[in-house]
Design a protein around this motif. Structure first.
Motif, PDB file in Angstrom:
ATOM      1  N   ARG A 111       0.891  -1.365   0.109  1.00 17.13           N
ATOM      2  CA  ARG A 111       0.063  -0.058  -0.025  1.00 17.13           C
ATOM      3  C   ARG A 111       0.902   1.289   0.039  1.00 17.13           C
ATOM      4  O   ARG A 111       0.529   2.261  -0.766  1.00 17.13           O
ATOM      5  N   ASP A 112       2.011   1.197   0.622  1.00 13.91           N
ATOM      6  CA  ASP A 112       2.936   2.313   0.748  1.00 13.91           C
ATOM      7  C   ASP A 112       3.655   2.437  -0.400  1.00 13.91           C
ATOM      8  O   ASP A 112       4.291   3.565  -0.509  1.00 13.91           O
ATOM      9  N   LEU A 113       4.034   1.582  -1.264  1.00 16.03           N
ATOM     10  CA  LEU A 113       4.829   1.794  -2.390  1.00 16.03           C
ATOM     11  C   LEU A 113       4.074   3.075  -3.168  1.00 16.03           C
ATOM     12  O   LEU A 113       2.936   3.102  -3.263  1.00 16.03           O
ATOM     13  N   PRO A 114       4.919   3.734  -3.898  1.00 10.64           N
ATOM     14  CA  PRO A 114       4.374   4.927  -4.639  1.00 10.64           C
ATOM     15  C   PRO A 114       3.567   4.842  -5.889  1.00 10.64           C
ATOM     16  O   PRO A 114       2.978   5.603  -6.548  1.00 10.64           O
ATOM     17  N   VAL A 115       3.706   3.523  -6.537  1.00  5.98           N
ATOM     18  CA  VAL A 115       2.895   3.056  -7.855  1.00  5.98           C
ATOM     19  C   VAL A 115       1.890   1.871  -7.293  1.00  5.98           C
ATOM     20  O   VAL A 115       2.015   1.084  -6.420  1.00  5.98           O
ATOM     21  N   PRO A 116       0.757   1.775  -7.871  1.00 12.30           N
ATOM     22  CA  PRO A 116      -0.166   0.624  -7.933  1.00 12.30           C
ATOM     23  C   PRO A 116       0.492  -0.641  -8.164  1.00 12.30           C
ATOM     24  O   PRO A 116       1.387  -1.075  -8.673  1.00 12.30           O
ATOM     25  N   VAL A 117      -0.330  -1.539  -7.069  1.00 14.80           N
ATOM     26  CA  VAL A 117       0.129  -3.181  -7.086  1.00 14.80           C
ATOM     27  C   VAL A 117      -0.874  -3.733  -7.576  1.00 14.80           C
ATOM     28  O   VAL A 117      -2.127  -3.549  -6.893  1.00 14.80           O
ATOM     29  N   ILE A 118      -0.965  -4.858  -8.285  1.00 13.62           N
ATOM     30  CA  ILE A 118      -1.996  -5.619  -8.908  1.00 13.62           C
ATOM     31  C   ILE A 118      -1.564  -7.052  -8.304  1.00 13.62           C
ATOM     32  O   ILE A 118      -0.693  -7.695  -8.746  1.00 13.62           O
ATOM     33  N   ALA A 119      -2.671  -7.617  -7.472  1.00 10.03           N
ATOM     34  CA  ALA A 119      -2.154  -9.069  -7.013  1.00 10.03           C
ATOM     35  C   ALA A 119      -3.139 -10.106  -7.988  1.00 10.03           C
ATOM     36  O   ALA A 119      -4.184  -9.780  -8.332  1.00 10.03           O
ATOM     37  N   ALA A 120      -2.477 -10.926  -8.440  1.00 11.04           N
ATOM     38  CA  ALA A 120      -2.957 -12.057  -9.211  1.00 11.04           C
ATOM     39  C   ALA A 120      -3.285 -13.259  -8.239  1.00 11.04           C
ATOM     40  O   ALA A 120      -2.304 -13.798  -7.917  1.00 11.04           O
ATOM     41  N   VAL A 121      -4.409 -13.667  -8.019  1.00  8.68           N
ATOM     42  CA  VAL A 121      -4.915 -14.698  -7.073  1.00  8.68           C
ATOM     43  C   VAL A 121      -5.360 -15.841  -7.890  1.00  8.68           C
ATOM     44  O   VAL A 121      -6.299 -15.664  -8.544  1.00  8.68           O
ATOM     45  N   HIS A 122      -4.739 -17.109  -7.474  1.00  8.43           N
ATOM     46  CA  HIS A 122      -4.954 -18.377  -7.933  1.00  8.43           C
ATOM     47  C   HIS A 122      -5.027 -19.264  -6.964  1.00  8.43           C
ATOM     48  O   HIS A 122      -4.395 -19.123  -5.847  1.00  8.43           O
ATOM     49  N   GLY A 123      -5.548 -20.276  -7.086  1.00  3.12           N
ATOM     50  CA  GLY A 123      -5.476 -21.401  -6.288  1.00  3.12           C
ATOM     51  C   GLY A 123      -6.205 -21.002  -4.725  1.00  3.12           C
ATOM     52  O   GLY A 123      -7.111 -21.005  -4.700  1.00  3.12           O
ATOM     53  N   VAL A 124      -5.572 -20.880  -3.781  1.00  2.57           N
ATOM     54  CA  VAL A 124      -5.812 -20.558  -2.394  1.00  2.57           C
ATOM     55  C   VAL A 124      -4.895 -18.931  -2.023  1.00  2.57           C
ATOM     56  O   VAL A 124      -4.108 -18.884  -2.481  1.00  2.57           O
ATOM     57  N   ALA A 125      -5.913 -18.001  -1.134  1.00  2.00           N
ATOM     58  CA  ALA A 125      -5.197 -17.284  -0.482  1.00  2.00           C
ATOM     59  C   ALA A 125      -5.899 -17.417   0.835  1.00  2.00           C
ATOM     60  O   ALA A 125      -7.071 -16.634   1.141  1.00  2.00           O
ATOM     61  N   PHE A 126      -5.393 -17.862   1.806  1.00  2.00           N
ATOM     62  CA  PHE A 126      -5.705 -17.972   3.200  1.00  2.00           C
ATOM     63  C   PHE A 126      -4.958 -17.355   4.150  1.00  2.00           C
ATOM     64  O   PHE A 126      -3.853 -17.374   4.041  1.00  2.00           O
ATOM     65  N   GLY A 127      -5.683 -16.889   5.127  1.00  2.00           N
ATOM     66  CA  GLY A 127      -5.126 -16.205   6.275  1.00  2.00           C
ATOM     67  C   GLY A 127      -4.224 -15.132   5.950  1.00  2.00           C
ATOM     68  O   GLY A 127      -4.598 -14.208   5.189  1.00  2.00           O
ATOM     69  N   GLY A 128      -2.829 -15.325   6.304  1.00  2.00           N
ATOM     70  CA  GLY A 128      -1.947 -14.521   5.863  1.00  2.00           C
ATOM     71  C   GLY A 128      -1.648 -14.066   4.512  1.00  2.00           C
ATOM     72  O   GLY A 128      -1.364 -13.249   3.756  1.00  2.00           O
TER      73      GLY A 128
END
Length: 273
Positions: A111-128
């Motif tokens: 969030r603090d990076l000065p440029v946009p960040v896009i997360a590509a989510v596949h499989g699982v994204a659990f907890g942390g």
């Protein structure tokens, strides 16, 4: 092209796009101390790289990130007793990274990076792993992906900035329901409730397309936009003033003039870093 491969994270920078990939595929990119260290180091390096105009965050293999490595629980417990080492050498309540501890910084640094960040989510994204994805500006999710605020399953609560980030995206009562139950959410529901920005059969390819589109814009305007969008929304007077200040800096600047000229001449803009 610049490339650096850590044991846990691979960073490639090409055409202004920083491609950050979790590389612990055999463990579904579960977060262990080495992964935490690599993510922090990568984020800190990107903070200083003025050539980067957008960031793509993804996971190698079958999953984005399965969450905290089970072996790390005991190390966290020992750290809060005064033991532990490395990442976990301080109690969780110690603010070692500004307003955050190291585990929280893994998610807030994007969030603090000065440029946009896009997360590509596949499989699982659990907890942390889900909390890591929530730190991005947007999330492109596979329809068959599974997301979960899973901490309650282990008798815990989200503690990697998840409470703050979830409240920004999801209706308050839904945040509570997901946190209390730990149930898994598919891609379609994730989109409906606000966890996903959009769905794509190939999240990485779709995220790369968005990252490329962003990288072609004026870097000055993109960075100004992220600064504005990071401001707290509860103070409209401050946001309105900040809009005016940012715009005044942009108008007539070399990259802003180049944006106008390139559009008039119907050519690709050549922006200065």
């Amino acid at each position: 092209m610049n490339q650096h491969t850590d044991e846990r994270v691979r960073l490639t920078v090409r055409d202004g796009i920083a491609d950050v990939r979790l590389m612990r595929a055999a463990k579904m990119n579960a977060l262990d101390p080495d992964m935490f260290d690599a993510l922090l180091a990568t984020g800190e390096a990107l903070m200083l790289d003025t050539s980067v105009r957008s960031v793509l965050l993804s996971g190698e293999g079958r999953a984005f990130c399965a969450g905290l490595d089970m072996a790390s629980f005991e190390r966290m417990r020992e750290a809060d007793k005064g033991g532990g080492d490395g990442l976990f050498d301080e109690p969780l309540s110690a603010r070692t990274h500004g307003i955050a501890n190291a585990a929280q910084r893994i998610c807030t640094i994007w969030r603090d990076l000065p440029v946009p960040v896009i997360a590509a989510v596949h499989g699982v994204a659990f907890g942390g792993g889900l909390q890591l994805a929530l730190g991005a500006d947007m999330r492109i999710v596979a329809p068959d992906a599974k997301l979960s605020v899973m901490e309650i399953k282990w008798g815990l609560v989200p503690d990697m900035a998840g409470i703050w980030l979830l409240r920004e995206l999801v209706r308050p009562d839904v945040v509570r329901e997901l946190t209390y139950t730990g149930r898994q959410v598919g891609g379609e529901e994730a989109l409906k409730i606000g966890l996903a920005t959009t769905l794509a059969a190939d999240p990485y390819a779709a995220a790369l397309e968005v990252a490329s589109m962003i990288a072609r814009q004026s870097p000055d305007a993109i960075r100004a936009a992220k600064r504005l969008l990071n401001l707290p929304s509860h103070d409209p007077a401050a946001v309105l003033l900040a809009e005016s200040v940012e715009q005044a800096k942009l108008i007539g600047s070399p990259n802003q003039v180049e944006a106008v000229t390139a559009n008039i001449e119907k050519r690709a803009a050549q922006f200065a870093e």
